[in-house]
Design a protein around this motif. Structure first.
Motif, short mmCIF file in Angstrom:
data_model
loop_
_atom_site.label_atom_id
_atom_site.label_comp_id
_atom_site.label_asym_id
_atom_site.label_seq_id
_atom_site.Cartn_x
_atom_site.Cartn_y
_atom_site.Cartn_z
N THR A 1 0.83 -1.20 0.00
CA THR A 1 0.00 0.00 0.00
C THR A 1 0.87 1.25 0.00
OG1 THR A 1 -1.73 -1.16 1.21
CG2 THR A 1 -1.82 1.24 1.24
N TRP A 2 1.92 1.20 0.80
CA TRP A 2 2.84 2.33 0.84
C TRP A 2 3.47 2.55 -0.54
CZ3 TRP A 2 8.03 3.44 0.10
CH2 TRP A 2 8.49 4.67 0.63
N GLY A 3 3.86 1.46 -1.16
CA GLY A 3 4.48 1.54 -2.49
C GLY A 3 3.53 2.13 -3.52
N LEU A 4 2.26 1.78 -3.40
CA LEU A 4 1.29 2.30 -4.36
C LEU A 4 0.98 3.77 -4.08
CD1 LEU A 4 -1.12 -0.76 -4.63
CD2 LEU A 4 0.42 0.12 -6.39
N THR A 5 1.10 4.15 -2.81
CA THR A 5 0.86 5.55 -2.44
C THR A 5 2.06 6.42 -2.76
OG1 THR A 5 -0.33 4.59 -0.55
CG2 THR A 5 -0.03 6.99 -0.56
N ASN A 6 3.24 5.80 -2.72
CA ASN A 6 4.48 6.54 -2.94
C ASN A 6 5.29 5.86 -4.04
OD1 ASN A 6 4.43 8.36 -0.34
ND2 ASN A 6 3.96 6.27 0.34
N PRO A 7 4.73 5.83 -5.23
CA PRO A 7 5.39 5.06 -6.29
C PRO A 7 6.82 5.53 -6.59
CG PRO A 7 3.60 6.39 -7.18
CD PRO A 7 3.49 6.46 -5.69
N GLU A 8 7.03 6.86 -6.59
CA GLU A 8 8.38 7.33 -6.89
C GLU A 8 9.37 6.90 -5.81
OE1 GLU A 8 6.11 10.11 -6.78
OE2 GLU A 8 6.20 11.04 -8.78
N LYS A 9 8.94 6.99 -4.56
CA LYS A 9 9.84 6.62 -3.48
C LYS A 9 10.20 5.14 -3.60
CE LYS A 9 8.02 10.16 -0.38
NZ LYS A 9 7.36 10.50 0.87
N MET A 10 9.20 4.32 -3.88
CA MET A 10 9.43 2.89 -4.04
C MET A 10 10.38 2.64 -5.22
SD MET A 10 8.23 0.33 -2.32
CE MET A 10 7.97 -1.44 -2.35
N ALA A 11 10.08 3.33 -6.31
CA ALA A 11 10.90 3.14 -7.51
C ALA A 11 12.35 3.54 -7.24
CB ALA A 11 10.34 3.96 -8.67
N HIS B 1 15.31 -12.19 -1.72
CA HIS B 1 14.17 -12.81 -2.39
C HIS B 1 12.87 -12.07 -2.04
CE1 HIS B 1 11.88 -16.11 -4.20
NE2 HIS B 1 11.11 -16.12 -3.13
N ILE B 2 12.68 -11.83 -0.77
CA ILE B 2 11.44 -11.16 -0.33
C ILE B 2 11.36 -9.73 -0.85
CG2 ILE B 2 10.12 -10.42 1.68
CD1 ILE B 2 11.25 -12.73 3.26
N GLN B 3 12.48 -9.03 -0.74
CA GLN B 3 12.49 -7.64 -1.20
C GLN B 3 12.17 -7.53 -2.68
OE1 GLN B 3 16.41 -6.86 0.05
NE2 GLN B 3 15.82 -6.64 2.20
N GLN B 4 12.82 -8.36 -3.46
CA GLN B 4 12.56 -8.32 -4.90
C GLN B 4 11.11 -8.64 -5.20
OE1 GLN B 4 13.88 -7.26 -7.48
NE2 GLN B 4 16.11 -7.22 -7.28
N SER B 5 10.55 -9.58 -4.43
CA SER B 5 9.15 -9.92 -4.63
C SER B 5 8.25 -8.72 -4.35
CB SER B 5 8.74 -11.09 -3.73
OG SER B 5 9.27 -12.29 -4.24
N LEU B 6 8.57 -8.02 -3.30
CA LEU B 6 7.80 -6.82 -2.96
C LEU B 6 7.90 -5.77 -4.07
CD1 LEU B 6 8.49 -6.34 0.85
CD2 LEU B 6 6.23 -6.41 -0.23
N LEU B 7 9.14 -5.48 -4.46
CA LEU B 7 9.38 -4.51 -5.52
C LEU B 7 8.66 -4.91 -6.80
CD1 LEU B 7 11.09 -2.37 -4.28
CD2 LEU B 7 13.13 -3.41 -5.29
N ASN B 8 8.83 -6.17 -7.17
CA ASN B 8 8.18 -6.66 -8.39
C ASN B 8 6.67 -6.49 -8.32
OD1 ASN B 8 10.49 -7.47 -9.69
ND2 ASN B 8 10.34 -9.61 -9.03
N THR B 9 6.12 -6.83 -7.18
CA THR B 9 4.67 -6.79 -7.05
C THR B 9 4.16 -5.36 -7.18
OG1 THR B 9 4.75 -8.73 -5.63
CG2 THR B 9 2.72 -7.44 -5.61
N MET C 1 8.28 -12.68 -14.57
CA MET C 1 9.12 -11.72 -13.87
C MET C 1 9.69 -12.35 -12.59
SD MET C 1 7.99 -7.83 -12.97
CE MET C 1 6.69 -8.19 -11.79
N HIS C 2 8.83 -13.06 -11.88
CA HIS C 2 9.23 -13.71 -10.63
C HIS C 2 10.37 -14.71 -10.87
CE1 HIS C 2 8.60 -15.28 -6.57
NE2 HIS C 2 8.64 -16.52 -7.08
N ILE C 3 10.20 -15.53 -11.87
CA ILE C 3 11.23 -16.55 -12.14
C ILE C 3 12.54 -15.91 -12.58
CG2 ILE C 3 11.82 -18.56 -13.54
CD1 ILE C 3 8.88 -19.25 -13.73
N GLN C 4 12.42 -14.93 -13.49
CA GLN C 4 13.62 -14.27 -13.99
C GLN C 4 14.41 -13.60 -12.87
OE1 GLN C 4 11.60 -11.84 -16.71
NE2 GLN C 4 11.31 -13.48 -18.20
N GLN C 5 13.71 -12.87 -12.04
CA GLN C 5 14.39 -12.20 -10.94
C GLN C 5 15.04 -13.21 -10.01
OE1 GLN C 5 15.37 -9.36 -10.25
NE2 GLN C 5 14.09 -7.79 -11.21
N SER C 6 14.38 -14.34 -9.82
CA SER C 6 14.97 -15.37 -8.96
C SER C 6 16.26 -15.90 -9.56
CB SER C 6 13.98 -16.52 -8.77
OG SER C 6 12.93 -16.12 -7.90
#
Lengths: 186, 186, 186, 186
Positions: free
Chosen positions: A88-98, A149-157, B148-153
């Motif tokens: 939710t934070w990422g969607l509210t602050n897309p630039e910050k997340m990016a 792994h978790i961080q990338q998943s969050l970023l990707n999502t 995307m998930h697989i590639q990043q992994s």
DNA sequence: AATGAATGAGAATTCATTCAT
DNA sequence: CATGAATGAATTCTCATTCAT
């Protein structure tokens, strides 16, 4: 002057960095965008690199404050709650997340410091991972690998949701949590 | 002249881009590193952007050729074989692998083209994902999200192995496969 | 090959020089436009400067041939006939005419040679002027000043006709003759 | 600092443009000649083209100021006075005068703007021409053709005087006026 | 603190010309 | 004669940074 020139500069830098890339953004354009003189930037930051670092610290701070983390994560349920909060934070602050994404993979961070960049941001994860590993809930992968792994998943999502104009109520939010976590469990 | 100047330029660009970043690498330094005159670079590539794109296409080609993909992936066992193959390739060609990562997240790619970058490289994944979803083996996430998930992994795993001086025999190879795939299964 | 590559190069150069300027036209673009290799240009002309000079001589030749000057100009009537002829030629060969103008005022001609450029092209004028002065028909201005005056009037008139989409039948043709010549008479 | 760096740049540009041609003069040489850093040129002018345009406007301004035009030209006598004034100015400021010539015939001016270049400089002419035509003193040629004719005569005369080391007292000054004007009269 | 003119090293790119084939 | 890859000096322009006001 409700908002300091220093903060105006950080705000302008964030927008431009995410839009064009860090190296592609000139200090002059940041100053212009912030509505201050070129010299003012160097009054507040010794050089461009320090501005970039200050911005990173600024945003990390913002994330932590906004998430208002209280106490540790004890269970998967709490982890899910946090997962939703971060997205939710990422969607509210897309630039910050990016920015976390581009900063992490930019040559502006010494590679030695690199691995700790995201870990610093999502530091609350480490404790959770260690605990899960301790009770045998997670498979035997190195903690920093799991954190990555978790961080990338969050970023990707978040990126995926933004790109497809989805909001925090999308099924994808909880599904991505399952995908990420179940893979880590025995 | 066993190796053409054009290829020498691509080789030099790869090394320098991965080492310093794309924007941080000057065309002059690429030419110097390649042992050719500055003008020669612009004889073969209209501008720096086209060199970057040519390099991407060059490496994508190399990956596909080296993996010698024959037929489709039918089972998880075959997927694991491929997973190991890709990781081995990544460890053998760390710069090439790293380039995919930095290219993907650089301002040198139009954002419209961005999503297709990795998908193009790991295109063989798409068919596999669709098939798994068709037989109900994968949970209901969008194909491009899964890709995307697989590639990043894969990228993360190779990066991790390189950073920690591990080789393709590390337990992490198969464990990362499980982590990535099990999360996707029902 | 009805038309030699050398002539193709001169033709291409003429078009591009008039369109973009001499300095602004690269030898590579001339070769490309002519449909020959870059090296071929330097096979026929030692360097760009010699190409420019060759083009000038080429066009001067063409003008003289096309006007088919026979004998000297004896009267104002003959002068008017010639005036019309030159203007018709200019309207038929606008690029060639334009080239005389840009060549004359370009840094590609040594300033010592400059004054003779147009005089060479319109050399038939000199004899006419001297004769008119000898019989006392023209006022006492230096011959080369008068030559310059007449040439510029011709060039101006052709340029004006082209810019305003007028043809050789326009009243302006004979009027410009009067304007130019009457001013010179007692 | 009596004279601003911006003006120093314009002054240096004028000298070099007239000496070598606009395209043949590098921005670096202008800066060097002006005694400023290369970057300074681009601080004051967005690019070379804008410097060229600024110089043109600067000189046009100078001409108008120096001629101190007061009121309109009513008679041929006043026109002669002005003719002498312009020629004197041209002899006093040969580079400025020469610049109008090379600017007018250079690829640095869009052809659409071209016709207005000289008209802008010698704008006071237009009113005079219209008046003379209105009272039937001038033959029926288009005003802009006449303006071009007069301007070129002025330019030619000044160039001739300079080339032959003559001054503003030369007979040629008044003779050239007659030549130019009588041709235009009935 | 704030300004913005000034700096000069360096970046991308152009281009006339050469030369091996 | 013809080709076009290769050259490297020169060109326009950018940019982080400094400094006098």
């Amino acid at each position: 002057m409700a908002i300091s020139k220093k903060q105006q500069l950080l705000d302008a830098a964030l927008v431009l960095f995410v839009e064009q890339g860090i190296s592609e953004t000139s200090t002059a354009s940041i100053a212009k965008h912030a509505g201050v003189a070129t010299g003012t930037l160097f009054h507040h930051f010794a050089n461009k690199k320090e501005l970039v670092e200050a911005l990173y610290l600024n945003l990390k701070e913002a994330l932590v404050t906004d998430l208002a983390l209280s106490g540790e994560i004890e269970s998967s349920e709490q982890a899910l709650v946090l997962w939703r909060k971060v997205i939710t934070w990422g969607l509210t602050n897309p630039e910050k997340m990016a920015f976390f994404g581009i900063y992490y993979s930019s040559p502006w961070v010494e590679s030695s410091f690199k691995s700790s960049v995201l870990n610093n941001v999502f530091s609350f994860l480490i404790a959770f991972i260690e605990k899960q590993k301790a009770v045998g809930a997670f498979i035997n992968l190195p903690t920093d690998y799991i954190a990555m792994h978790i961080q990338q998943s969050l970023l990707n999502t978040v990126n995926y949701l933004i790109e497809h104009n989805l909001n925090a109520n999308s099924d994808l939010v909880d599904l991505s949590f399952s995908t990420c976590l179940f893979g880590l469990q025995h």
